[in-house]
Design a protein around this motif. Structure first.
Motif, PDB file in Angstrom:
ATOM      1  N   SER A   1       6.019  -4.714   4.104  1.00 43.53           N
ATOM      2  CA  SER A   1       6.503  -5.790   4.968  1.00 43.53           C
ATOM      3  C   SER A   1       6.871  -6.962   4.077  1.00 43.53           C
ATOM      4  O   SER A   1       6.343  -7.102   2.971  1.00 43.53           O
ATOM      5  CB  SER A   1       5.437  -6.199   5.980  1.00 43.53           C
ATOM      6  OG  SER A   1       4.358  -6.828   5.319  1.00 43.53           O
ATOM      7  N   ASP A   2       7.829  -7.755   4.565  1.00 44.22           N
ATOM      8  CA  ASP A   2       8.392  -8.818   3.736  1.00 44.22           C
ATOM      9  C   ASP A   2       8.515 -10.080   4.575  1.00 44.22           C
ATOM     10  O   ASP A   2       9.329 -10.143   5.488  1.00 44.22           O
ATOM     11  CB  ASP A   2       9.771  -8.357   3.215  1.00 44.22           C
ATOM     12  CG  ASP A   2      10.345  -9.267   2.141  1.00 44.22           C
ATOM     13  OD1 ASP A   2      10.292 -10.491   2.320  1.00 44.22           O
ATOM     14  OD2 ASP A   2      10.873  -8.747   1.130  1.00 44.22           O
TER      15      ASP A   2
ATOM     16  N   ARG B   1      10.485  -7.155  -1.898  1.00 39.27           N
ATOM     17  CA  ARG B   1      11.431  -7.239  -3.026  1.00 39.27           C
ATOM     18  C   ARG B   1      10.749  -7.608  -4.337  1.00 39.27           C
ATOM     19  O   ARG B   1      11.086  -7.074  -5.398  1.00 39.27           O
ATOM     20  CB  ARG B   1      12.516  -8.285  -2.692  1.00 39.27           C
ATOM     21  CG  ARG B   1      13.444  -7.821  -1.578  1.00 39.27           C
ATOM     22  CD  ARG B   1      14.142  -9.000  -0.941  1.00 39.27           C
ATOM     23  NE  ARG B   1      13.247  -9.757  -0.076  1.00 39.27           N
ATOM     24  CZ  ARG B   1      13.395 -11.037   0.246  1.00 39.27           C
ATOM     25  NH1 ARG B   1      14.405 -11.712  -0.255  1.00 39.27           N
ATOM     26  NH2 ARG B   1      12.536 -11.637   1.050  1.00 39.27           N
ATOM     27  N   GLN B   2       9.797  -8.530  -4.282  1.00 35.08           N
ATOM     28  CA  GLN B   2       9.163  -8.986  -5.529  1.00 35.08           C
ATOM     29  C   GLN B   2       8.319  -7.895  -6.194  1.00 35.08           C
ATOM     30  O   GLN B   2       8.483  -7.627  -7.383  1.00 35.08           O
ATOM     31  CB  GLN B   2       8.375 -10.271  -5.246  1.00 35.08           C
ATOM     32  CG  GLN B   2       7.740 -10.905  -6.460  1.00 35.08           C
ATOM     33  CD  GLN B   2       6.233 -10.660  -6.420  1.00 35.08           C
ATOM     34  OE1 GLN B   2       5.802  -9.574  -6.041  1.00 35.08           O
ATOM     35  NE2 GLN B   2       5.453 -11.648  -6.808  1.00 35.08           N
ATOM     36  N   PRO B   3       7.410  -7.206  -5.456  1.00 35.59           N
ATOM     37  CA  PRO B   3       6.670  -6.125  -6.132  1.00 35.59           C
ATOM     38  C   PRO B   3       7.583  -4.987  -6.575  1.00 35.59           C
ATOM     39  O   PRO B   3       7.353  -4.378  -7.619  1.00 35.59           O
ATOM     40  CB  PRO B   3       5.656  -5.667  -5.072  1.00 35.59           C
ATOM     41  CG  PRO B   3       6.119  -6.224  -3.777  1.00 35.59           C
ATOM     42  CD  PRO B   3       6.924  -7.447  -4.091  1.00 35.59           C
TER      43      PRO B   3
ATOM     44  N   ILE C   1       9.479  -5.612   8.596  1.00 36.99           N
ATOM     45  CA  ILE C   1       9.075  -4.375   7.913  1.00 36.99           C
ATOM     46  C   ILE C   1      10.204  -3.964   6.974  1.00 36.99           C
ATOM     47  O   ILE C   1      11.379  -4.025   7.340  1.00 36.99           O
ATOM     48  CB  ILE C   1       8.754  -3.274   8.942  1.00 36.99           C
ATOM     49  CG1 ILE C   1       7.447  -3.621   9.670  1.00 36.99           C
ATOM     50  CG2 ILE C   1       8.665  -1.896   8.268  1.00 36.99           C
ATOM     51  CD1 ILE C   1       7.089  -2.692  10.814  1.00 36.99           C
ATOM     52  N   GLY C   2       9.849  -3.579   5.759  1.00 37.44           N
ATOM     53  CA  GLY C   2      10.853  -3.185   4.778  1.00 37.44           C
ATOM     54  C   GLY C   2      10.469  -1.880   4.085  1.00 37.44           C
ATOM     55  O   GLY C   2       9.440  -1.270   4.409  1.00 37.44           O
TER      56      GLY C   2
ATOM     57  N   ALA D   1       1.076  -5.858 -10.024  1.00 39.64           N
ATOM     58  CA  ALA D   1       2.144  -5.068  -9.403  1.00 39.64           C
ATOM     59  C   ALA D   1       2.954  -5.938  -8.455  1.00 39.64           C
ATOM     60  O   ALA D   1       3.842  -5.452  -7.769  1.00 39.64           O
ATOM     61  CB  ALA D   1       1.539  -3.885  -8.664  1.00 39.64           C
ATOM     62  N   GLY D   2       2.632  -7.231  -8.390  1.00 38.52           N
ATOM     63  CA  GLY D   2       3.311  -8.120  -7.459  1.00 38.52           C
ATOM     64  C   GLY D   2       2.649  -8.095  -6.099  1.00 38.52           C
ATOM     65  O   GLY D   2       1.585  -7.495  -5.921  1.00 38.52           O
ATOM     66  N   GLY D   3       3.272  -8.755  -5.146  1.00 43.41           N
ATOM     67  CA  GLY D   3       2.679  -8.771  -3.829  1.00 43.41           C
ATOM     68  C   GLY D   3       3.625  -9.363  -2.802  1.00 43.41           C
ATOM     69  O   GLY D   3       4.674  -9.886  -3.149  1.00 43.41           O
ATOM     70  N   SER D   4       3.335  -9.199  -1.548  1.00 44.07           N
ATOM     71  CA  SER D   4       2.097  -8.636  -1.095  1.00 44.07           C
ATOM     72  C   SER D   4       2.093  -7.119  -0.957  1.00 44.07           C
ATOM     73  O   SER D   4       1.009  -6.525  -0.870  1.00 44.07           O
ATOM     74  CB  SER D   4       1.718  -9.269   0.246  1.00 44.07           C
ATOM     75  OG  SER D   4       2.616  -8.883   1.270  1.00 44.07           O
ATOM     76  N   SER D   5       3.272  -6.455  -0.969  1.00 36.24           N
ATOM     77  CA  SER D   5       3.277  -4.988  -0.841  1.00 36.24           C
ATOM     78  C   SER D   5       3.013  -4.359  -2.208  1.00 36.24           C
ATOM     79  O   SER D   5       3.788  -3.523  -2.697  1.00 36.24           O
ATOM     80  CB  SER D   5       4.611  -4.509  -0.273  1.00 36.24           C
ATOM     81  OG  SER D   5       4.921  -5.167   0.927  1.00 36.24           O
ATOM     82  N   SER D   6       1.900  -4.752  -2.828  1.00 31.55           N
ATOM     83  CA  SER D   6       1.586  -4.330  -4.190  1.00 31.55           C
ATOM     84  C   SER D   6       1.377  -2.817  -4.274  1.00 31.55           C
ATOM     85  O   SER D   6       1.914  -2.154  -5.164  1.00 31.55           O
ATOM     86  CB  SER D   6       0.328  -5.058  -4.669  1.00 31.55           C
ATOM     87  OG  SER D   6      -0.632  -5.122  -3.640  1.00 31.55           O
ATOM     88  N   GLY D   7       0.609  -2.267  -3.336  1.00 27.95           N
ATOM     89  CA  GLY D   7       0.327  -0.834  -3.351  1.00 27.95           C
ATOM     90  C   GLY D   7       1.589  -0.016  -3.134  1.00 27.95           C
ATOM     91  O   GLY D   7       1.763   1.048  -3.743  1.00 27.95           O
TER      92      GLY D   7
END
Lengths: 484, 92
Positions: free
Chosen positions: A178-179, A185-187, A218-219, A156-162
């Motif tokens: 958070s970015d 953006r990536q996940p 924070i995003g 699912a990508g990362g780090s904000s995968s969940g």
């Protein structure tokens, strides 16, 4: 007419809040619809580390009564939200997906949490992520990988995968992530949803567990740009508890609208097309450029030779700051404490060695190295130089262009297990996203199509510092045009 | 730049970490690859300003004490004794 559970989780956050205001749905029904989805799908997808079922249901009743009495009138009142597990939530575990903080209960709320609570939003739970936000595939989590809802064999990508997987799979209508180098953006791109990394200093970082303080932001991950704009309006703005948070910036939410982009100039760096870009991502980027042209914008190409320094500069600076920020995990005040330690020094070393995973320890050691005597000038100072060069190159580009368009990642979501054995390869995939963090500018990742395997492809639109209103207007217009 | 056994031991000490034999081998390989790659920064001739702060000093808030909302909660994540953090004995 009242809405069914399925309809509820299909709605955007703004549609949901409107339905709640119009009394087509109760807040409890909205929360229950999401809790049901979490119960069904989370065991496979692993988006959430902690689900706050009881708290969410009791808060739903409280918010409903606030809405009914007129006390709560936020634009997103009644909307459930999920929170990346590196943002402190008072009384709720905040683990950073690490054994180190497995049982850490935050004693206070991050500023963004106070603000979403005041808006009348309801926290569904805490989201899985790469450990301490260090990773690009969601696989460094102590609690296991997050599966991509589009294809569970893929990351699912990362780090904000969940966060990305939860929004994509309808386990939350919107989420906070958070970015630091692309982690929102990536996940979002891998899962086919929208991700906003705001300008550095537009959103308070108070209560965001620090990784690399000069880059962390924070995003938001949402179903579309309009939802991201609505939540950005809630969380942005000055905070005296974060000295890096701008006192001057005020987001002009009312100016965000999908409109014709005639007269807007969009730049694409020639280098974006030449760094190992997969054919599917390249084609989607070019198609997206055409879509912007049909909306009235003009497309131009420019040179950005500084791009090659972006990944090295990012990893040197981020790891240097991480080695300092993560020194606090010593087993004394919070976090894992080794039972084997007999002396104070053993307590520090054993607790950290047992509590921190491979990628985190690797970055601490890399950071210790680039800051150490004899290497500081050769690595850290050069990286700071590169960061300044990249910042200036973007400032110069924004004298000519309103926006810069790029891929989000060189390729679509990798198969789980493919990347962990080769950290450098994983770092290289961050090439398009780290520049916005180094330059401190806002960037949004937008779904724009699919590759031959049916995996989502995203594009990234960047704007000058504090240009979120213009950025989100253009992104909203693109979303309507793309009509996915 | 080569990360050898001596440097690895120094980095363990700086990071307050301890690696086992298998981890030492793997981390040395990873760190060498990463440092080879980030070494391209040496091409840059000028040095940036050191320690650039994203905010100016006059934007800091006043240095005034304010009450902590719930000091007891700050102790709940640790081993404590008599309201203090408890650690292994450091003096005999």
């Amino acid at each position: 007419m009242r809405c069914g559970m399925n309809d509820i989780t299909k709605m955007t956050a703004l549609e949901l809040s409107a339905a709640i205001r119009q009394k087509k749905i109760s807040v409890t029904e909205a929360v229950n619809a999401y809790l049901d989805n979490i119960e069904k799908l989370n065991p496979e997808l692993n988006c959430y580390i902690t689900v706050c079922r009881d708290e969410a249901l009791s808060r739903a009743a409280e918010v409903q009564s606030g809405i009914d009495s007129g006390r709560i009138c936020g634009r997103l009142a009644g909307v459930p939200i999920a929170i990346k597990d590196n943002i402190c939530t008072k009384g709720i575990k905040t683990t950073c997906a690490s054994k180190m903080l497995e049982n850490f209960v935050a004693p206070y709320n991050a500023t963004v949490i106070d603000r979403i609570n005041a808006e009348g939003m309801i926290i569904l739970g805490k989201l899985n992520m790469d450990e301490f936000a260090m990773g690009s595939t969601g696989e460094t989590s102590y609690f296991g990988s997050v599966k991509n809802p589009v294809n569970p064999e893929r990351s699912a990508g990362g780090s904000s995968s969940g966060a990305a997987a939860a929004v994509a799979a309808e386990l939350a209508p919107i989420a906070l992530g958070s970015d630091t180098g692309g982690s929102v953006r990536q996940p979002a791109s891998y899962c086919g949803v929208t991700g906003l990394k705001p300008t550095y200093s537009a959103v308070s970082r108070y209560g965001l567990i620090a990784y690399a303080s000069s880059l962390d932001q924070i995003g938001i991950i949402g179903k579309n740009s309009a939802d991201c704009a609505a939540l950005f309006d809630v969380i942005s703005g000055a905070d005296e508890r974060d000295m890096t948070c701008s006192k001057e910036f005020a987001f002009d939410y009312n100016s965000v609208r999908a409109e014709n982009l005639s007269g807007k100039r969009i730049g694409i760096a020639n280098e974006f097309l030449n760094v190992g870009l997969s054919p599917a991502v390249k084609q989607n980027l070019l198609d997206s450029a055409k879509r912007f042209e049909t909306l009235g914008a003009s497309i131009d190409y420019f040179d950005l030779p500084e791009l090659k320094y972006a990944v090295p500069a990012y990893y040197v600076i981020a790891c240097a700051e991480a080695s300092s920020n993560l020194a606090r995990y010593d087993g004394v005040r919070f976090g894992h404490r080794s039972e084997a330690a007999k002396t104070l020094d053993e307590m520090f070393v054993f607790s950290r060695s047992e509590g921190l995973g491979d990628e985190v320890r690797r970055r601490i050691m890399l950071g210790s190295f680039v800051l150490s005597q004899g290497y500081y000038d050769a690595y850290y100072k050069k990286a700071v130089t590169a960061k300044q060069l990249i910042t200036k190159a973007f400032e110069k580009a924004f004298e000519r262009y309103d926006f810069i368009l790029s891929p989000v990642t060189p390729d679509t979501a990798p198969v789980l297990g493919e990347s962990l054995g080769n950290p450098l390869k994983m770092y290289l995939s961050d090439i398009y996203t780290v520049t916005a963090n180094l330059a401190g500018i806002p960037a949004v990742s937008l779904p724009c199509g699919y590759d031959g395997n049916g995996m989502p492809v995203g594009i990234q639109l960047m704007a000058k510092r504090f240009g979120e209103a213009e950025l989100l207007s253009a992104a909203t217009a693109f979303g309507k045009e793309a009509d996915l | 730049m080569t990360v050898d056994n001596g440097l690895l031991t120094q980095l363990e000490a700086l990071g307050k970490l301890s690696l086992d034999a298998e981890e030492r081998e793997r981390f040395a390989k990873d760190l060498n690859e990463i440092l080879d790659y980030v070494g391209m920064l040496s091409e840059l001739s000028s040095d940036g300003e050191d320690g650039v702060c994203p905010v100016s000093a006059d934007s800091l808030r006043a240095d005034e004490a304010a009450p902590t909302e719930n000091p007891e909660a700050l102790l709940e994540n640790a081993e404590t004794a008599d309201g203090c953090f408890r650690v292994p004995r450091t003096v005999e």
